[in-house]
Design a protein around this motif. Structure first.
Motif, PDB file in Angstrom:
ATOM      1  N   TYR A 285       0.785  -1.171  -0.015  1.00 22.22           N
ATOM      2  CA  TYR A 285       0.171   0.085   0.112  1.00 22.22           C
ATOM      3  C   TYR A 285       0.913   1.206  -0.129  1.00 22.22           C
ATOM      4  O   TYR A 285       2.173   1.170   0.035  1.00 22.22           O
ATOM      5  N   ASN A 287       0.702   4.994   1.691  1.00 20.62           N
ATOM      6  CA  ASN A 287      -0.029   6.261   2.545  1.00 20.62           C
ATOM      7  C   ASN A 287       0.829   7.543   2.493  1.00 20.62           C
ATOM      8  O   ASN A 287       1.898   7.730   2.340  1.00 20.62           O
ATOM      9  N   SER A 322      -5.119   7.861  -5.819  1.00 17.76           N
ATOM     10  CA  SER A 322      -5.544   6.231  -5.795  1.00 17.76           C
ATOM     11  C   SER A 322      -6.198   5.969  -7.120  1.00 17.76           C
ATOM     12  O   SER A 322      -5.640   4.970  -7.809  1.00 17.76           O
ATOM     13  N   TRP A 345      -7.676  -4.661   2.009  1.00 25.36           N
ATOM     14  CA  TRP A 345      -6.339  -5.152   2.529  1.00 25.36           C
ATOM     15  C   TRP A 345      -6.537  -6.597   2.964  1.00 25.36           C
ATOM     16  O   TRP A 345      -5.523  -6.933   3.485  1.00 25.36           O
ATOM     17  N   PRO A 510      -4.391   1.052  -0.835  1.00 34.61           N
ATOM     18  CA  PRO A 510      -3.882  -0.532  -0.914  1.00 34.61           C
ATOM     19  C   PRO A 510      -3.725  -0.701  -2.660  1.00 34.61           C
ATOM     20  O   PRO A 510      -4.488  -0.401  -3.381  1.00 34.61           O
TER      21      PRO A 510
END
Length: 543
Positions: A285, A287, A322, A345, A510
């Motif tokens: 992932y 972030n 994303s 996830w 993700p």
């Protein structure tokens, strides 16, 4: 220490020369160990940055520690909980659990294992200093621990807490007599590294290897199905994919993990090699920093000037980044089929998996529109940080994502670092955007909700691995409702709601779920694990 499970309870993937696929079928019991003693040589792709079993909640650290230390509750290859140092665990009221410990267990120095060691361990876990990824989340549901007698524990929780056994299955038990007053360095030097597992600590050398010798006084050694045929284990850390494969093919090592995707076709054809694979529980992932409201390091406008506010505080920016990503391309091209694209996830069938959340389709135009709406019509500049030796394809994935972001106007460069340097900097919020991975060893949605996107709170034990300091109080409240719900159906419904809430807020991005792989000599077989652990205890002779 994940140990072999009695034959009728073991779940194993189908294994043939050159290929192993998880089928969920019951496996045949392992071949009985021969009288011939043998050393086993393993090479892992990750870096073990400490031998303190409570210092860093990362798979390579835990895999190495599992040879020496054990947990109260173990997990088998498919993640099911099994007795370890605890023979049984049961709630005796809504807020009290009783745990019966295994008798006749001794530490490697001959001192008996008792309930007092567990009391010491549970108090130590949240107090380990300078941890880049604490285990504190696994004791957050504990209010009080009492040693009723040497083999009985009672654990009190603040309210109903059905996740306690799962939490205990993530914690290694250390001894009070060796660990009291010991620092992390004392475990890495071996001074405090006295466990109850099937192997004794030999040495640990950062960026090189660990060495273990068989402990013949191990409680499991009396059972032929569990006894270890390996007199010694060399556990090497080889970050380079090519070097790991070369070490196997040259005979320098017997087992490797994180088999490079580029080498898999060739290794499958090699009669001297056996491959084992299974769907993993690790999501890769990205972030974004949420620890700052104003200027963020490594983020500027197109002229190189710092932005006056954090762009990642705007959900439109997070969503734009994303939906600009082609996850299927990452899984099929960058990872060469060794990963499965995802929008959440956990893999399908997991507890808390939300079927309504599909893999997002790439939408570059929609991403540009959201950036314009957020006030960034010309985009901005960004550095994406990534490890380059921790996960399969980590740096390649970061480079591919950077190209996708650049196409929507977010000019992105990549800085890929060795894990030993990446991890401490990430823990100090040094990065604006970071690529990482999380393995949900609990097999359900809760561990990531607590550890990665739970609000960071050292006292509560939440957000221990929340390096970017994302916070959503409504999501925290929903998660806590789920964790305090005894009914499985109601708890899963709440977890699914939490997954939807996290997705709507783009709490993180993700990308794909890894398929775990190992390669061994053809005369050995490895039981593939969903938690990606690499253990000498799971290596058996094939004949």
């Amino acid at each position: 220490m994940p140990r072999p499970i009695p034959p009728l309870r073991r779940h194993l993937g189908r294994t043939v020369l050159g290929l192993s696929l998880a089928t969920g079928l019951l496996a045949a019991p392992p071949a009985a160990p021969s009288a011939r003693a043998e050393a086993l040589r393993i090479a892992i792709g990750g870096s073990v940055i400490s031998f303190d079993p409570h210092f860093y909640n990362a798979a390579p650290n835990s895999s190495a520690s599992a040879h020496v230390f054990e947990r109260l509750i173990q997990r088998d290859a498919q993640g099911a909980m099994q007795p370890g140092l605890a023979l049984s665990w049961k709630p005796v009221s809504e807020t009290v659990w009783e745990i019966k410990l295994r008798p006749g267990v001794t530490w490697h120095d001959g001192v008996p294992f008792t309930a007092d060691d567990v009391v010491f361990t549970l108090a130590r876990v949240p107090e380990v200093p300078n941890s880049p990824g604490s285990f504190a989340a696994f004791v957050r549901g504990i209010r009080k621990v009492e040693a009723v007698d040497p083999l009985t524990l009672r654990i009190e929780t603040p309210g109903p807490y059905p996740m306690l056994p799962s939490d205990l299955a993530s914690l290694f038990i250390v001894s009070r007599h060796a660990g009291e007053g010991a620092a992390t360095e004392d475990y890495s030097s071996g001074k405090a590294a006295i466990g109850t597992g099937p192997y004794r600590f030999g040495l640990y050398r950062a960026n090189d290897r660990a060495e273990f010798t068989r402990y013949d006084g191990w409680w499991g050694a009396k059972d032929p199905a569990w006894a270890q045929p390996w007199e010694a284990v060399s556990y090497r850390f080889i970050a380079s994919d090519g070097s790991r494969t070369a070490a196997l093919l040259s005979g320098d090592v017997d087992v490797i993990d994180q088999v490079p995707s580029a080498d898999l076709p060739r290794l499958r054809r090699d009669p001297k090699v056996r491959i084992a694979e299974t769907q993993g529980q690790r999501v890769m992932y990205i972030n974004f920093d949420r620890s700052r409201r104003a200027e963020v390091p490594f983020v500027t406008d197109n002229d190189g000037k710092p932005l006056p506010r954090n762009p990642f505080d705007d959900v439109r920016v997070r969503r734009a980044l994303s939906i600009s990503i082609n996850r299927e391309a990452l899984a099929e091209r960058v990872m060469e089929g060794t990963a499965s694209a995802t929008g959440q996830w956990l893999p399908p069938g997991s507890f808390g998996y939300e079927p309504s959340i599909t893999v997002p389709k790439p939408d570059p135009e929609g991403a540009r529109r959201r950036l314009r709406e957020a006030g960034y019509p010309q985009g901005f500049r960004l550095t994406l940080h990534s490890p380059n030796d921790r996960y399969p394809g980590d740096a390649r994935t970061a480079q591919a994502v950077a190209q996708m972001w650049t196409r929507i106007g977010v000019q992105t460069q990549v800085e890929a670092l060795p894990w030993a340097g990446f991890a401490p900097r990430s823990a100090k919020q040094d990065f604006a955007a970071r690529l990482a991975g999380w393995g949900s060893t609990s097999g359900d949605a809760s561990s990531l909700l607590v550890g990665i996107i739970g609000t960071y709170d050292r006292e509560k034990g939440t957000g221990a691995s929340n390096a970017v300091r994302y916070s959503n109080p409504a999501l925290d409240t929903l998660r806590d409702r789920a964790l305090g719900t005894l009914d499985d159906g109601q708890r899963e419904a709440l977890l699914r709601e939490a997954v939807r809430m996290a997705t709507d807020d783009t709490a993180f991005v993700p990308l794909f779920l890894l398929i775990n792989s190992w390669a061994t000599r053809a005369d050995l077989r490895y039981e593939p694990r969903r938690d990606e652990g690499t253990y000498a205890m799971q290596v058996h002779r094939a004949n």
